[in-house]
Design an enzyme around this catalytic site. Sequence first.
Site, PDB file in Angstrom:
ATOM      1  N   ASP A 121     -10.121  -3.402  -5.189  1.00  0.00           N
ATOM      2  CA  ASP A 121      -9.253  -2.472  -4.451  1.00  0.00           C
ATOM      3  C   ASP A 121      -9.131  -1.195  -5.256  1.00  0.00           C
ATOM      4  O   ASP A 121      -8.863  -1.233  -6.462  1.00  0.00           O
ATOM      5  CB  ASP A 121      -7.878  -3.118  -4.245  1.00  0.00           C
ATOM      6  CG  ASP A 121      -6.898  -2.263  -3.456  1.00  0.00           C
ATOM      7  OD1 ASP A 121      -7.284  -1.171  -2.980  1.00  0.00           O
ATOM      8  OD2 ASP A 121      -5.733  -2.681  -3.313  1.00  0.00           O
ATOM      9  N   HIS A 165      -8.251  -5.073  -0.619  1.00  0.00           N
ATOM     10  CA  HIS A 165      -7.032  -4.530  -0.030  1.00  0.00           C
ATOM     11  C   HIS A 165      -6.787  -5.164   1.342  1.00  0.00           C
ATOM     12  O   HIS A 165      -7.724  -5.463   2.074  1.00  0.00           O
ATOM     13  CB  HIS A 165      -7.213  -3.015   0.126  1.00  0.00           C
ATOM     14  CG  HIS A 165      -5.953  -2.278   0.413  1.00  0.00           C
ATOM     15  ND1 HIS A 165      -5.061  -1.908  -0.565  1.00  0.00           N
ATOM     16  CD2 HIS A 165      -5.435  -1.810   1.573  1.00  0.00           C
ATOM     17  CE1 HIS A 165      -4.063  -1.248  -0.029  1.00  0.00           C
ATOM     18  NE2 HIS A 165      -4.261  -1.189   1.277  1.00  0.00           N
ATOM     19  N   SER A 190       0.830  -1.199   0.000  1.00  0.00           N
ATOM     20  CA  SER A 190       0.000   0.000   0.000  1.00  0.00           C
ATOM     21  C   SER A 190       0.871   1.258   0.000  1.00  0.00           C
ATOM     22  O   SER A 190       1.677   1.457  -0.902  1.00  0.00           O
ATOM     23  CB  SER A 190      -0.975  -0.054   1.178  1.00  0.00           C
ATOM     24  OG  SER A 190      -2.007   0.885   1.049  1.00  0.00           O
TER      25      SER A 190
END
Length: 324
Positions: free
Chosen positions: A257, A287, A164
């Site tokens: 996501d 995610h 991320s």
Amino acid sequence: MPLHPQTVSFLETLSAWTALPDGAPPAEVDAGPAIEEMRRRIGEVFPVDRRELPHVEDLAVRGPAGPVPVRLYRPEPLERGPLPALVYLHGGGWVLGGVDNVDSACRDLAAGAGCAVLNVGYRLAPENPFPAAVDDAWAVLAAVAREPARYGAAPGALAVGGDSAGGNLAAAVALQARDRGLPLAHQLLVYPVTDTAMDTPSWREYGTGYGLDAATLARFMDLYRDGADPADRRLAPLRAPDLAGAAPATVITAEYDILRDEGEAYARRLAAAGVPVEARRFDGVVHSFFLLPEIFDAGAEAMELAVRRLRAAFGDQAAEGSAA
């Protein structure tokens, strides 16, 4: 592909845990306590079997604004000799998180890939906005390259990775490494943030109700960016004019996501620039699945992919070093 039943169950549980009694939208509250409570409850419902390793040590690396905390993991004792090394950067929107949030994943990466892993506690926004996090990430990467013996690392066998926002930092410092003549064996990018535009189809389609809230991440990005140029490649690696010569890459994305499209766009740009890259989208998941193998079978599968790619990359670099 439809949402995997494991994803449906996860999202239902997450929705119940993070429901706000006053009805305020997530972007208007401090999401930190909710996320930390979510992690605590996940640990209660889905206990993590934390892998024991013979060497886990908390260290500090000299950074541009003071010591940067680092947790070192080794699947072998230090006296067994140097190992390839992976510098790993946690997610959390540059605002939340720390070394504990990816402790289990780093243990699994160390054991699976047969490498030392350095889990970096970089500075967080808003107290420390851009470029503090990327500067800390670079300081640790450069320190391992400069003093490998301190970390039980093999000279010349170094990789960087993250998930991320940590994937954003990993991509950014991989480009810095290229420009500063520091060869890297690999970059492991797990659903990375690669742009600041927030205008892809996945941002629009999965911005609410799929775990990672678009409004909240946009708020975090604004806190981190703090007025910096949105096209700065250290913020938006996708906007770098040239990706040629960057480290070989693995890019892992999730179907549902908001970051899916920009991660896959970065993989395509790397490939177009001649960089060896394997991109894998995991269907039916959201995610954070990579960090939750106790919930998502795809998380364990993605970890196996990451381990396989790192092992191959370290082996290739070792072979190149021997040939030289």
